[in-house]
Design a protein around this motif. Structure first.
Motif, short mmCIF file in Angstrom:
data_model
loop_
_atom_site.label_atom_id
_atom_site.label_comp_id
_atom_site.label_asym_id
_atom_site.label_seq_id
_atom_site.Cartn_x
_atom_site.Cartn_y
_atom_site.Cartn_z
N ALA A 139 41.84 61.83 23.56
CA ALA A 139 40.58 61.10 23.39
C ALA A 139 39.71 61.21 24.64
O ALA A 139 38.50 61.44 24.55
CB ALA A 139 40.86 59.64 23.06
N TYR A 140 40.33 61.06 25.79
CA TYR A 140 39.58 61.18 27.05
C TYR A 140 39.12 62.62 27.30
O TYR A 140 38.08 62.84 27.91
CB TYR A 140 40.42 60.68 28.22
N ASP A 141 39.89 63.60 26.81
CA ASP A 141 39.45 64.99 26.88
C ASP A 141 38.14 65.19 26.12
O ASP A 141 37.21 65.85 26.60
CB ASP A 141 40.52 65.93 26.30
N ILE A 142 38.07 64.60 24.93
CA ILE A 142 36.87 64.75 24.09
C ILE A 142 35.67 64.10 24.77
O ILE A 142 34.57 64.68 24.83
CB ILE A 142 37.11 64.13 22.70
N ALA A 143 35.86 62.89 25.31
CA ALA A 143 34.76 62.20 25.98
C ALA A 143 34.31 62.96 27.22
O ALA A 143 33.10 63.10 27.48
CB ALA A 143 35.18 60.78 26.35
N THR A 144 35.25 63.46 27.99
CA THR A 144 34.92 64.23 29.19
C THR A 144 34.19 65.52 28.83
O THR A 144 33.24 65.92 29.51
CB THR A 144 36.20 64.55 30.00
N ALA A 145 34.61 66.16 27.74
CA ALA A 145 33.94 67.38 27.28
C ALA A 145 32.51 67.07 26.86
O ALA A 145 31.60 67.89 27.07
CB ALA A 145 34.72 68.00 26.13
N ALA A 146 32.28 65.90 26.27
CA ALA A 146 30.93 65.52 25.86
C ALA A 146 30.01 65.43 27.07
O ALA A 146 28.87 65.93 27.05
CB ALA A 146 30.95 64.18 25.11
N TRP A 147 30.49 64.82 28.14
CA TRP A 147 29.70 64.75 29.37
C TRP A 147 29.47 66.13 29.98
O TRP A 147 28.39 66.43 30.49
CB TRP A 147 30.37 63.84 30.39
N ALA A 148 30.49 66.98 29.93
CA ALA A 148 30.36 68.33 30.46
C ALA A 148 29.28 69.10 29.71
O ALA A 148 28.48 69.83 30.31
CB ALA A 148 31.70 69.07 30.38
N VAL A 149 29.25 68.96 28.38
CA VAL A 149 28.23 69.63 27.57
C VAL A 149 26.83 69.13 27.92
O VAL A 149 25.87 69.91 28.02
CB VAL A 149 28.52 69.43 26.07
N VAL A 150 26.70 67.80 28.12
CA VAL A 150 25.40 67.22 28.47
C VAL A 150 24.89 67.79 29.78
O VAL A 150 23.74 68.25 29.89
CB VAL A 150 25.50 65.68 28.56
N PHE A 151 25.74 67.80 30.81
CA PHE A 151 25.31 68.29 32.12
C PHE A 151 25.06 69.79 32.10
O PHE A 151 24.11 70.28 32.73
CB PHE A 151 26.36 67.95 33.18
#
Length: 238
Positions: free
Chosen positions: A143-155
């Motif tokens: 779950a934290y991988d998915i959330a972290t990936a979302a931030w990575a995509v945004v940046f």
């Protein structure tokens, strides 16, 4: 039940850590005044206007007793951006700091996923006092991988789009992209993060709660044995 209410009252929300909704909106104000002031007057006036607005936001948050840290960070960010614009002598230099900051953030988030220490989990574990307890549950890590990936995509998206606009000298569109890809995309990443935090908390906490009922049962058994051993026997006990 009372312990749960105490924990909920003690732990700030993720949005609170970013300065609340007002903090996300305030972050766009210096940019909104910088570009038109630069177009109407000159770069020097635009720089001082942006700095003045950032300082005013800090004072407003102080008067309203709102968290000051996001405003202080925003003021220093505006100061660095203004300094770069002054040194380059070009209004688009104001956005250079944010562009490369997005690139660095994207890289850090991606590396944290590859290292199996997703940054969202690390940050939330620090904020709620649970540390790295979540790393023992595979579902929580995912779950934290998915959330972290979302931030990575945004940046990463911010860097790719804004760097292209910077290279093509579209300062007006660069300001628009900075705002449009600012708090709206942050809101999307926050939704994913909140989902991940709630899912991870549900997966991590039940095993801890499952161990709690065992202690009272042991205590009752020991108490029964103690009472039985001390119970008077026959008439001699009178």
């Amino acid at each position: 039940m009372s312990d749960e209410h105490t924990d909920d009252a003690r732990e700030p929300s993720i949005l609170d850590q970013l300065g609340g909704l007002s903090g996300l909106v305030y972050s766009s104000v210096p940019i909104l005044v910088f570009v038109p002031v630069n177009a109407l007057w000159n770069l020097t006036v635009a720089i001082w206007t942006a700095l003045g607005v950032a300082a005013a936001i800090m004072v407003v948050r102080l008067i309203r007793r709102e968290p000051l840290q996001p405003a202080v960070s925003g003021f220093f960010g505006v100061g660095i951006s203004a300094f770069i614009a002054h040194r380059t002598g070009d209004a688009k230099g104001y956005f250079l700091f944010g562009i490369y900051t997005s690139l660095v953030y994207a890289a850090v988030f991606v590396v944290s996923i590859a290292a199996r220490w997703p940054l969202v989990g690390v940050i939330w574990g620090f904020l709620n006092g649970h540390g790295s307890l979540w790393r023992g549950t595979r579902g929580a890590v995912r779950a934290y991988d998915i959330a972290t990936a979302a931030w990575a995509v945004v940046f990463a998206a911010r860097y790719l789009v804004q760097s292209q606009l910077y290279d093509s000298d579209h300062t007006g569109w660069l300001a628009f992209a900075r705002i449009a890809m600012g708090w709206p995309l942050t809101g999307v990443a926050l939704v994913v993060t909140i989902w991940a935090v709630r899912r991870a908390d549900r997966l991590v906490e039940p095993p801890l709660a499952a161990d709690e009922p065992e202690d009272p049962e042991l205590d009752v058994d020991e108490l029964d044995k103690t009472v039985t051993s001390r119970r008077p026997r026959g008439r001699h006990a009178r």
